[in-house]
Design a protein around this motif. Structure first.
Motif, short mmCIF file in Angstrom:
data_model
loop_
_atom_site.label_atom_id
_atom_site.label_comp_id
_atom_site.label_asym_id
_atom_site.label_seq_id
_atom_site.Cartn_x
_atom_site.Cartn_y
_atom_site.Cartn_z
N GLY A 1 11.36 23.86 6.27
CA GLY A 1 12.58 23.06 6.07
C GLY A 1 12.30 21.84 5.20
O GLY A 1 13.05 21.53 4.27
N PHE A 2 11.22 21.17 5.50
CA PHE A 2 10.83 20.01 4.68
C PHE A 2 10.71 20.43 3.22
O PHE A 2 11.24 19.78 2.31
CB PHE A 2 9.47 19.46 5.13
N LEU B 1 10.95 17.37 0.99
CA LEU B 1 10.45 16.34 1.90
C LEU B 1 8.98 16.62 2.21
O LEU B 1 8.57 17.77 2.24
CB LEU B 1 11.25 16.33 3.20
N VAL B 2 8.20 15.56 2.45
CA VAL B 2 6.79 15.71 2.81
C VAL B 2 6.48 14.76 3.97
O VAL B 2 6.78 13.58 3.88
CB VAL B 2 5.88 15.37 1.61
N PRO B 3 5.88 15.29 5.04
CA PRO B 3 5.57 14.40 6.16
C PRO B 3 4.39 13.50 5.84
O PRO B 3 3.48 13.89 5.10
CB PRO B 3 5.22 15.35 7.30
N GLU C 1 7.77 27.07 15.53
CA GLU C 1 8.81 26.05 15.31
C GLU C 1 8.35 25.03 14.26
O GLU C 1 9.13 24.60 13.42
CB GLU C 1 9.11 25.30 16.62
N LEU C 2 7.08 24.64 14.36
CA LEU C 2 6.58 23.65 13.42
C LEU C 2 6.50 24.25 12.02
O LEU C 2 6.87 23.60 11.03
CB LEU C 2 5.19 23.16 13.85
N GLU D 1 13.86 21.11 1.41
CA GLU D 1 14.68 19.91 1.17
C GLU D 1 13.94 18.83 0.38
O GLU D 1 14.38 17.68 0.33
CB GLU D 1 15.16 19.35 2.51
N THR E 1 2.85 25.66 15.53
CA THR E 1 3.63 26.65 16.26
C THR E 1 4.63 27.26 15.29
O THR E 1 4.85 26.73 14.20
CB THR E 1 4.38 25.98 17.40
N ASP F 1 8.38 26.44 10.87
CA ASP F 1 9.76 26.48 10.41
C ASP F 1 10.21 25.10 9.93
O ASP F 1 10.87 24.96 8.89
CB ASP F 1 10.65 26.95 11.57
N LEU F 2 9.80 24.09 10.67
CA LEU F 2 10.15 22.72 10.27
C LEU F 2 9.52 22.39 8.92
O LEU F 2 10.19 21.85 8.02
CB LEU F 2 9.64 21.74 11.34
#
Lengths: 384, 384, 384, 384
Positions: free
Chosen positions: C34-35, C40-42, C27-28, C38, C25, C30-31
């Motif tokens: 953000g990762f 970051l990696v999920p 939002e995702l 910063e 989505t 965008d997240l």
């Protein structure tokens, strides 16, 4: 309390084990005289005793009653000073079949030590590994390497060989406790050293802290001080407090009740005191454990190579070692010689307010056997 | 909070290290083409990079701010479900110079994990060694081998490879914590296995005890359950509670103040989490420690082979790693690459009510280096 | 000699392993931005590759033919000088799927080294553990810690990290041998150090004794010099002579023929080179073995965590690694990546005068896996 | 050969060590009677003997002449059959101050064993650790676990506890050798087990191979059979041949002459027999070594905790142990009690054709002391 020494017939080992000997002729007599003259002994006349099918201990199972020990120790407190030379007001258990020597077993020394109010026992060190265990009382601090270590009911204090140590009684009561050492073992193999330390400890060591410095460094579960790392042969933790021992034993019985593996047999919890630097025994030659036998439980007869001494910490029950059976209660000590089967029965609780468990402190020479590949254990099934 | 990335010039390793090369003749060019065709590479063109005079990490020192991490994790809580396949709502630190891979360092994985109220993370197991550390919050239990282990601020939960584990959040709040694993290391040497477990844990595992069974068996200082003896590569103690860590650190600073050896340098207390079965690190590949730097103290710059990740647990201060200097505060994470010097300065306390100490959790790959004879440490003197 | 690369389809790991991903989505997205911002990696997007069900090596099975290597090395002997900077005329095997890096596997370096008559390779030392193995020739001495060690066909020379070493060719012929090191492993974990030594060794080191001093001290079976006792991480024995290796292998096959346990499977003898101070591997990170597969025997497919490199020492046969099958003969090298099954078939002997056995030298990274609790082995039954 | 038993005054330990005792009053007498009745012994009357400042051995230094032993053993060969029950025609050294017991020292048994042509000694096993050492002769095979092991001059055969073993003399001459065991030690701590095996070994075991199967598996320097790996408490190598021992000792003296560290002191070479699976002693309780003292050399007086027995293998010289000094020659045995200083002087060679070195086999109880943290050694300087 009764001592039912049932049917102990002195076993005639010679009859059982001595092999057929060659017919003694004059020539053989002459040969035997030649052996004797030249400091020689043939194997074939000795093998039955020297190399038996399994260990037959020279020691005998025996129980000492704490009330008697304590009374005698108290009289020694009045009559015998503590000081340099005699070193300690310690009175050792002498196994009835070890010739009057102060040996609880062929390897272990167990003694009651007694210190009057205000008294000091002077500093010394020795290669013999030692520990203190407190069945009752408080007020004495053992100063190990200038670190005063408190002693109260249930506390266990290991102290590996060659550490300087002294005792001081800071209370207004006498205090008694038991000492365990490997004196007979080291005497037998001839490896022991001993040195006097200072006759008087300093005022700085005469303090009475609730925790020793060793406990502040090492007494946190699973946590080691980075500045002190490295495996040591003796534990750097100098006091194992009763509150932790008690809780660990309760936790085991609770876990068992919840259906989890935790005890060594049903109703029989057991913990071992371990060296936090390596997870092994606290002393190089002595194993120390605490056992809790739940009310009404009887443990399976078990025999091991090596000997043990037990002290009842709480509760009452019946103990059977080989052909001996005794009632035991708080403070009583008993010795289990090598390869003699031991079974412990806890007396069923009479009252509701009492757990009825039988609590026992134990020490043994098991590390010697394990390190030298000589450990064997055998637990009997139902055939008693 | 400022990120002063002072004077980081990209070092031209090639210029420094590449040895003089033989003059390129047609014959040599032909030889090099032969090498390439046959899948061969000469040492003399590569040695400067492959065999440097000392480690030159591909990783870069870096700091991540906790507030940012937490905010992003919270958004993931809203947008990303947890379940089989993805397995965990974990967000990993990606070192800025490791090509976007989720590696904090060449050997270590560090992630923030986030679980919403009532959520479960499904059961699985893997050979990767892991731990959880909780910088704030409570309410999640990690179920290891069906044993629910509580997690609260300051608690440390090691979990050696190949143990089944799941998480469940029993609280009405989301909870976050950090996970540390040796994923990059095992990926590099290619030794990893992974298996799915049950999708849903049983009701019996959904309980929320104050202590796990592992703590009841192993959480007593210096005391081992006789039924569970034997050295294990991973710690059987699955939770190291904050109260013990905190007290051990305080004891060290108190002992230092009394004049005794306890800290690793003046004002710098440090404990290591150890496996009670052998006194060694809690995990085969990962070392875990807690450090407390007293108010106003600055630690001596120290470099080690291998990398570390730190998380600030409490307090505030300034950290210098190689050419990087950052202000840090609660929850912030930073990575120290191999052979980069680290120094930590605790901010002097502003108020009387606050100790002003800087508390840091640390994990590193030191056991790999020690077991393979590759550990080196160098502490600089006063020359910074 | 044929290279039957049967049916190697590039496995689509992504298709197999990537978990279902949350619907993307705004939002995702965008997240995720953000990762990225910063660093970051999920986990949930990476887990399939990072944490596979079992090791999937980035390396590929491959065979290098000795005749080709030797020819190229000989040309390098003519064109490339040996000296300070380049250090060694060594040409490394580059695994075809490791991006052109001089890595036989993700952890192991294997190279042919070549020294011309009268040449020296200058002295240096490094933390990388190393060995030499000689498939043919003689006349070079490796000077380790000023002790000249002879090298002849079949000899194995381990050399633990951080020992000074140089080579000198005392013969009137060039000589080639293979070097094995843990360069890729140490490069990956970033623990390596390197130092130049003297450019020229002394005349006293230019001698050519039949046995090195290390062999005179440590080369007697089961016998240790009392003056040099104590366990060391690397073997103090610097040369394992072919005559002993050969005899040990023959003895195993003879014992098997007499009906005794001696081989690892029927017709497959194997010895490990061990450190006489502790019975463990000769190097902290590298295992070295010699295998003899009797004529006509085929070994059971076996897979292990970790990688190996083999060199054929004598005989001829067929080797299957995963989907690759090659004919091999004297000097050929091949690499077995982690968790790829290996089977070796010795060619049945054509003549009576030849034993027909296939002799192979092997080295691997097994000590790393064993020390870190990551070793697994699986031998297939008859189902190939 | 003279036995100069110079100035051995029986030391009055009581006079030296007994501490001042409390004045004996009627109350104290009564207390002491109470102790006696209750099987108690006070420390303060015993400490001087029990806990001396350093080991004072109950054993006495003593030498036995080989010619006398051999003559008596030969007579036993004629008069005493070998068979089940007596088990072995072994005649043990009885230390003169150990009460006529067949103990060379408080821990060690040493005996001459004698087997007539065609005789068998029946199979048995025991937990006592044992070895054979052959000072002269050949023709006997010791069958260990059905593996016939040859015995010839200079060979050393360790045999850890609980292995089945028998002997058979395949020659037409009697043969003698020495047996060493830890019988007194195991008798003292009470850990021993014994079992009879078959009365007659099979024809398949009556063979006389030049090498035992154990030597074929384990007798190659630094080389282990992969099928048999794993550390064992006793050595799997059952025969250490004289040719290797001799060469190792010569190599040490040659290296010393060339200026390298190899001997334990000038002119004094020493090797230890080690277990190839772990580099440690060949037996859990017994250390075995071979020493060569070059012609004209006198070793520095050294004392150790624990006792040793030496047998002269070749050469002649003078030995001083504490207050005793003896001339010794081939086959002579002598015992060194705990903490008694030992010095050995090799007789200067009279002829050119003889190296003049004094060769000695040694065994001791050192592993017991080392494993239990009780080992101490002291080498005197020039002050004799």
């Amino acid at each position: 309390m009764t001592d039912t020494r049932a049917t102990v017939s002195p076993v005639s080992l010679a009859a059982v084990d001595a092999p057929d000997q060659p017919t003694v002729t004059p020539e053989l007599e002459d040969l035997y005289r030649g052996f004797e003259k030249e400091l020689l002994v043939p194997l074939w006349t000795e093998i039955g005793d020297l190399m038996p099918p399994h260990p037959r201990s020279k020691a005998q199972p025996h129980r000492w009653e704490w009330s008697t020990l304590l009374e005698l120790a108290g009289r020694a407190g009045d009559l015998v000073p503590v000081g340099r030379g005699g070193e300690r007001r310690a009175i050792a258990l002498a196994n009835p079949s070890l010739g009057g020597k102060p040996y609880a077993s062929p390897t272990l020394w167990a003694a009651i030590q007694y210190l009057m109010p205000g008294e000091d026992a002077p500093e010394h060190r020795h290669t013999q590994n030692a520990f203190r265990f407190v069945v009752e009382g408080e007020g004495v601090w053992t100063v190990v390497g200038q670190d005063p270590v408190p002693m109260s009911r249930g506390d266990f204090l290991p102290q590996a060989g060659w550490n300087w140590h002294a005792h001081h009684n800071a209370a207004d009561q006498p205090m008694a406790w038991i000492d365990g050492l490997d004196i007979p073992f080291q005497y037998g193999i001839e490896g022991q050293f001993f040195e006097f330390g200072r006759d008087v400890i300093s005022d700085a060591e005469r303090i009475t802290p609730e925790r020793s410095r060793s406990q502040r460094l090492w007494g946190h579960p699973g946590i080691a001080p980075v500045s002190q790392l490295g495996s040591t042969q003796g534990s750097p933790l100098l006091c194992y407090r009763w509150e932790h021992t008690d809780r660990a034993l309760s936790d085991q019985l609770d876990l068992e009740a919840e259906g989890y593996a935790a005890t060594i047999e049903r109703g029989h919890a057991a913990i071992r005191f371990t060296n936090p630097t390596n997870g092994l025994d606290v002393l190089p030659t002595i194993r120390t454990e605490f056992h809790r036998v739940a009310s009404g439980v009887e443990t399976a007869p078990t025999r091991e190579t090596g000997s043990s001494v037990y002290q009842v910490f709480d509760g009452a029950g019946t103990v059977t070692v080989g052909d001996f059976t005794w009632s035991v209660t708080r403070g009583d000590l008993f010795v289990v010689p090598s390869w003699q089967p031991l079974s412990i029965r806890s007396e069923a609780s009479a009252s509701d307010s009492d757990s009825g468990a039988l609590d026992l402190f134990r020490f043994s020479d098991a590390p010697i056997f394990e390190k030298l590949n000589l450990a064997r254990t055998e637990t009997e099934g139902t055939n008693r």
